[in-house]
Design a protein around this motif. Structure first.
Motif, PDB file in Angstrom:
ATOM      1  N   ALA A  41      35.875  46.276  33.386  1.00 60.95           N
ATOM      2  CA  ALA A  41      35.303  46.786  32.138  1.00 60.95           C
ATOM      3  C   ALA A  41      33.848  47.203  32.329  1.00 60.95           C
ATOM      4  N   SER A  42      33.087  46.426  33.080  1.00 61.53           N
ATOM      5  CA  SER A  42      31.660  46.734  33.238  1.00 61.53           C
ATOM      6  C   SER A  42      31.358  47.319  34.613  1.00 61.53           C
ATOM      7  N   GLN A  43      32.413  47.623  35.377  1.00 60.93           N
ATOM      8  CA  GLN A  43      32.256  48.202  36.726  1.00 60.93           C
ATOM      9  C   GLN A  43      31.210  47.442  37.561  1.00 60.93           C
ATOM     10  N   ILE A  44      31.516  46.136  37.727  1.00 57.12           N
ATOM     11  CA  ILE A  44      30.666  45.289  38.565  1.00 57.12           C
ATOM     12  C   ILE A  44      31.451  45.007  39.843  1.00 57.12           C
TER      13      ILE A  44
ATOM     14  N   ILE B 283      25.749  40.905  28.773  1.00 59.47           N
ATOM     15  CA  ILE B 283      25.276  42.017  29.619  1.00 59.47           C
ATOM     16  C   ILE B 283      24.371  42.941  28.805  1.00 59.47           C
ATOM     17  N   ASN B 284      24.745  43.196  27.537  1.00 63.60           N
ATOM     18  CA  ASN B 284      23.914  44.055  26.687  1.00 63.60           C
ATOM     19  C   ASN B 284      22.524  43.481  26.450  1.00 63.60           C
TER      20      ASN B 284
ATOM     21  N   LYS C 170      21.310  44.926  34.931  1.00 67.77           N
ATOM     22  CA  LYS C 170      22.775  44.887  34.965  1.00 67.77           C
ATOM     23  C   LYS C 170      23.222  43.974  36.115  1.00 67.77           C
TER      24      LYS C 170
ATOM     25  N   CYS D 205      23.198  35.582  32.190  1.00 69.09           N
ATOM     26  CA  CYS D 205      22.780  36.408  33.322  1.00 69.09           C
ATOM     27  C   CYS D 205      21.697  35.652  34.074  1.00 69.09           C
TER      28      CYS D 205
ATOM     29  N   ILE E 126      36.397  41.633  33.644  1.00 63.80           N
ATOM     30  CA  ILE E 126      34.968  41.903  33.417  1.00 63.80           C
ATOM     31  C   ILE E 126      34.469  42.907  34.456  1.00 63.80           C
TER      32      ILE E 126
ATOM     33  N   LEU F  55      35.838  38.486  27.412  1.00 63.14           N
ATOM     34  CA  LEU F  55      35.352  39.851  27.586  1.00 63.14           C
ATOM     35  C   LEU F  55      34.290  40.180  26.531  1.00 63.14           C
TER      36      LEU F  55
ATOM     37  N   SER G  82      31.091  38.415  27.403  1.00 68.17           N
ATOM     38  CA  SER G  82      30.446  39.005  28.574  1.00 68.17           C
ATOM     39  C   SER G  82      29.718  40.297  28.199  1.00 68.17           C
ATOM     40  N   TYR G  83      30.349  41.120  27.330  1.00 69.47           N
ATOM     41  CA  TYR G  83      29.683  42.358  26.874  1.00 69.47           C
ATOM     42  C   TYR G  83      28.347  42.027  26.209  1.00 69.47           C
TER      43      TYR G  83
END
Lengths: 348, 387
Positions: free
Chosen positions: A124-127, A67-68, A73, A210, A121, A60, A63-64
Motif C-alpha cells: 500500500a505504501s510501496q515500502i 506514515i502521514n 517516509k 515511526c 503495508i 493498514l 499505518s497510514y
C-alpha cells in the motif's frame, strides 16, 4: 546511535485515533473492549478494503495515519503481533474442519498468514526495504522495536515503521478462559483496577510508530526495548535494576512508570508492587482499564508516553499515583506471566 | 564488527532423523514425496512426511512417554538438541533463542478448538509463542528470545537476525531455527490456492505442477568468532538481506525483482561478487510462478555457470522451517565439498539457461547462496562461507 520516535498513531477502544488524550474515557460494562474504529472507507482505498479482515483494516488504517504524521517516509516495516491474524486463521480452520475440504476459498488462508499485514503495508505504501513480523505474544512489540533500533544502528534504515497489533478473537476469549484469566462477570472498565476479582478484560488495538535515526522537533528518544522469558526463576526487580544500570540510568531518573495492572486480584500485586516500590517518587500510570488486555498492549502505554513527552498532560483517569516531577524519562513495565517487558523513552 | 560462525547444526526431515542420515539421503537421491501416513486430511496429495508417529518422535526427543506433545514442538526439540550437542554447548546461560513456525502448533489446535474443554493439557498450544518457550525451558535457555513469522522465509529471517545480533555485539551465541509439522490447515491452504502438486513436486522441471508440503525441524548454533574460539567451525554467515517486493500477496513478480534485490544486497553485505558464489541452494518450490521468477533473477545475476539446485524435491516445502533446513544443507555442502542434486528433476525447464545440478556431485564449494521467499512479498537471501 540513538533512535527517535518521530510519529505515532493508536487505534484502541478509546478515541485515540485523533492523536490526543480524550478528555473523557469511554466507559462500558463488559467482559471485553473493542476498538473505536474510524470509517475505514475514508482511509483505505475500496479496492483494497474489499477482501480485508478486521485486523488488516485496523493495521493498514493505523499505518497510514502514522506514515502521514511522519516527516520522513519509512523505508522498512516491522510488525509485532501477539497472536497474529486470528480471525481469518479461525475462519480457515473452521472451513477445513467443516469441509468439504476440496472446495475452500483461499482468501482466509492468505489473510491468516501472520505477516500479511506487513506485506500489505509494504504494497500500500510501496515500502520495499526490510519487512519483518514478530509473533511472540507479550514480547512481540519489544522484539519489533529492538530490531528497528538495530536497523538504524547498522545504517540499513533511516526510518522504520514499527507496528503492534492484536485483534479481539471470540475463540481466544473462550480458550484462554482458564486459570481465571478473564473476568467472569462484566465490570465497568473504570472500576477494573480496584482488582476486586480474579481476571482481566480482553481488548484489542493497533499502535504504530515511526522510528528514525534523526530526532524531530519533539526529540523523543527510544532508549530501550527489552524482554525476558519469565520462568519465575529470577526476580523482576533485579532484572529491571540491572537494565537501568545497563543503560546508565538510576531509579531516580525515572519520572513516570507505566504498569500493566489489569485488574486481576490474583496477579496484579505480585506482578507490579515490587516494581512500583522501586520508583517511590515517580508518577504511576495505568492503561489496561482503557484498552483491555491483549499481548501487544504495551503499545498503548508507549503511545501515551509519547504524548506525555510531547507536552500533553497525563489524564487523571490514567493516573494511579501522581508524582511531582515533570516527566522526562518514562519506563514501561509489563508482565504477562510468561514474559516481562520493559520500554524506556525520554525527552532528548 | 564481529564475525559470525556456525558451530552447531541439527535437523530432522523426511530424509532423515539427524544430520548423518540426511547427508546419506542427499547423496542417494531417493524419492520421499509419497502418500501421507499420519496426516489426516481429505486432501490426498503426495507429501514429504517424516515416517514416525508422535510417540516415536517423543522418544527420539528424549521425552517421557504418556504425554501428548505438539509434533511441531517435537521436531524443533529434536533438531535443537542435535545442534547444541554438535556445538558442544553445555553452558547455556548466555544463549539466545530465535524460533519460527508458520502457525504455532496448528496441527494440535485445528483438532481441539471445537471441544477445548476435553483437552485441558493441550490448550497451552493456542498461545502463539508456546513452542519456543517450551524449547527454551526444556533446554535450559535463559537469554533473550525472538519468534519470527514471515511464512516461508521465517527461519531464514531468524538466521539473519541472529547474525545481526552477534555482529553488533548484542548476542554472543544464538540457537536459531524453525519447526513445522504437516497440518490439515496448510495442505488445504496450498490446495485452495491451486499451487499444491497433484503428482509430487518437481522444482525447476519443465512439467512442474506445484508445491509438495513437507515437515521438518532445523536449528543452527551461531557464535561470535570470540565465543567460538577453540571450537570446530562449520562455516561462516557472511551475507544476508531481506526486502519486500511489494508486488502481490502470494505471488512473485515474473522478473523476480524482489529476489534479485535480496541476492544483490546479500552479496554487498558479504563483500562478494556473483562470480564468488560456488553453489546456489534455491527456494525452488516447484510452482510455475516461483521457479520462473527465481530462475530469471538467478540468470540475470549469475548467468548460466553457477550450479543451482532446490532441495525441496527431497524434503518437500517445510514452510517456516525451510530457511534453516536449507541453511544446514548449505553448510553441509561446504563441509562435504559437494553440491546437492535437484531431486525428482526429469526435464529441466526450457525457459531458463540456469545450470541445474541434476545429481549430487563433488565440487569446490567456498560460498553458498541460500534463498527463501515467503508470501507477502518477503524475500531473503543468506550467504554461507567456508572458513
Amino acid at each position: 546511535m540513538a533512535s527517535y520516535i518521530i510519529s505515532s498513531a493508536l487505534l484502541s477502544p478509546q478515541k485515540t485515533f485523533e492523536g490526543t488524550f480524550p478528555e473523557e474515557p469511554i466507559t462500558t460494562e463488559s467482559l471485553y473492549l473493542l476498538c473505536a474504529e474510524p470509517d475505514y472507507k475514508q482511509i483505505i482505498p475500496p479496492v483494497r478494503l474489499r477482501r480485508m479482515s478486521h485486523i488488516l483494516k485496523m493495521g493498514l488504517a493505523t499505518s497510514y495515519l502514522c506514515i502521514n504524521e511522519s516527516k520522513v517516509k519509512p523505508d522498512s516495516v516491522i510488525v509485532g503481533t501477539g497472536q497474529g491474524c486470528t480471525g481469518d486463521l479461525e475462519n480457515f480452520m473452521r472451513a477445513c474442519s467443516e469441509g468439504p475440504e476440496e472446495l475452500l476459498s483461499p482468501i482466509p488462508f492468505i489473510n491468516s498468514g501472520h505477516n500479511t499485514l506487513a506485506g500489505q503495508i509494504a504494497m500500500a505504501s510501496q515500502i520495499k526495504g526490510y519487512n519483518m513480523t514478530y509473533l511472540q505474544e507479550a514480547a512481540s512489540l519489544e522484539s519489533a522495536l529492538s530490531d528497528a533500533m538495530l536497523l538504524l544502528e547498522e545504517g540499513t534504515s533511516e526510518c522504520t515503521l514499527v507496528g503492534a497489533i492484536d485483534e479481539f478473537s471470540a475463540l481466544s476469549f473462550k480458550i484462554f478462559d482458564r486459570d481465571q484469566y478473564w473476568r467472569k462477570e462484566a465490570v465497568n472498565n473504570l472500576d477494573l483496577l480496584k482488582a476486586e476479582k480474579p481476571g482481566a478484560i480482553m481488548g484489542e488495538g493497533a499502535g504504530f510508530f515511526c522510528i528514525s535515526n534523526r530526532p524531530d522537533r519533539q526529540n523523543i528518544e527510544l532508549v530501550a526495548s527489552e524482554s525476558k522469558m519469565n520462568f519465575g526463576t529470577e526476580a523482576s526487580v533485579k532484572w529491571v535494576t540491572d537494565l537501568l544500570n545497563q543503560y546508565n540510568l538510576t531509579t531516580n531518573d525515572i519520572d513516570m512508570l507505566f504498569v500493566g495492572r489489569k485488574g486481576d486480584l490474583l496477579t496484579d500485586d505480585t506482578s507490579y508492587a515490587g516494581i512500583e516500590q522501586l520508583f517511590p517518587t515517580a508518577t504511576i500510570a495505568a492503561y489496561k482499564h482503557l484498552s483491555g488486555e491483549f499481548p501487544t498492549v504495551q503499545s498503548v502505554a508507549l503511545w501515551m508516553a509519547v504524548k506525555v513527552l510531547s507536552g500533553q498532560q497525563l489524564p487523571d483517569y490514567a493516573t494511579l499515583k501522581a508524582g511531582t516531577r515533570t516527566a522526562k524519562t518514562i519506563l514501561l513495565y509489563n508482565n504477562d506471566l510468561s514474559t516481562e517487558n520493559v520500554i524506556i523513552v525520554r525527552k532528548g | 564488527m564481529n564475525r559470525v560462525f556456525v558451530t552447531g547444526i541439527g535437523a530432522i526431515s523426511a530424509i532423515g532423523n539427524n544430520i548423518a542420515e540426511q547427508l546419506q539421503s542427499l547423496r542417494k537421491g531417493t524419492n520421499n514425496i509419497v502418500s501421507a501416513k499420519f496426516l489426516k486430511s481429505a486432501i490426498k496429495l503426495p507429501v514429504a512426511e517424516i515416517p514416525h508417529s508422535n510417540e516415536e518422535l517423543t522418544s527420539l526427543a528424549g521425552l517421557p512417554g504418556g504425554v501428548t506433545y505438539s509434533r511441531t514442538f517435537l521436531l524443533g526439540l529434536i533438531a535443537a538438541k542435535e545442534a547444541l550437542e554438535t556445538a558442544h554447548l553445555s553452558d547455556r546461560s548466555d544463549l539466545q533463542l530465535i524460533s519460527s513456525s508458520t502457525n504455532a502448533a496448528i496441527e494440535i489446535t485445528e483438532n481441539i478448538y471445537q471441544h477445548p474443554e476435553e483437552h485441558q493439557s493441550l490448550l497451552k498450544y493456542f498461545h502463539a509463542n508456546q513452542i519456543p518457550l517450551d524449547i527454551a525451558r526444556e533446554l535450559g535457555i535463559n537469554g533473550r528470545q525472538y519468534t519470527i513469522s514471515t511464512a516461508c522465509s521465517s527461519s531464514a529471517n531468524g538466521i539473519m537476525l541472529a547474525t545481526r545480533l552477534i555482529r553488533s555485539g548484542k548476542a554472543k551465541r544464538v540457537l536459531v531455527g524453525g519447526n513445522d509439522s504437516l497440518a490439515r490447515f496448510s495442505i488445504n491452504g496450498f490446495n485452495a490456492l491451486e499451487i499444491a502438486s497433484p503428482t509430487g513436486s518437481r522444482p525447476f522441471d519443465e512439467n512442474r505442477d506445484g508445491v509438495s508440503l513437507g515437515e521438518a525441524g532445523a536449528y543452527l548454533v551461531l557464535e561470535s568468532e570470540e565465543a567460538a574460539k577453540g571450537k570446530p567451525v562449520y562455516g561462516e554467515v557472511r551475507g544476508y538481506a531481506n526486502v519486500n517486493e511489494a508486488y502481490h500477496a502470494t505471488a512473485t513478480s515474473p522478473e523476480g525483482k524482489g529476489a534479485q534485490q535480496a541476492i544483490s544486497d546479500a552479496l554487498a553485505v558479504a563483500h562478494l561478487s556473483a562470480g564468488d558464489i560456488s553453489y546456489i541452494n534455491a527456494h525452488g518450490t516447484g510452482t510455475k510462478v516461483n521457479d520462473l521468477s527465481e530462475s530469471n533473477a538467478i540468470c540475470n545475476l549469475f548467468g548460466d555457470q553457477t550450479p543451482v539446485s532446490s532441495t525441496k524435491g527431497y524434503t518437500g516445502h517445510t514452510l517456516a522451517a525451510c530457511g534453516a533446513l536449507e541453511a544446514v544443507f548449505s553448510i553441509l555442502a561446504i563441509r562435504e565439498q559437494q553440491v546437492w542434486g535437484n531431486c525428482r528433476l526429469l526435464q529441466p525447464m526450457s525457459e531458463t539457461s540456469m545450470n541445474i545440478v541434476k545429481e549430487t556431485r563433488s565440487a569446490t564449494v567456498n560460498h553458498v547462496l541460500s534463498n527463501s521467499f515467503g508470501f507477502g512479498g518477503n524475500d531473503t537471501s543468506l550467504i554461507f562461507s567456508k572458513i
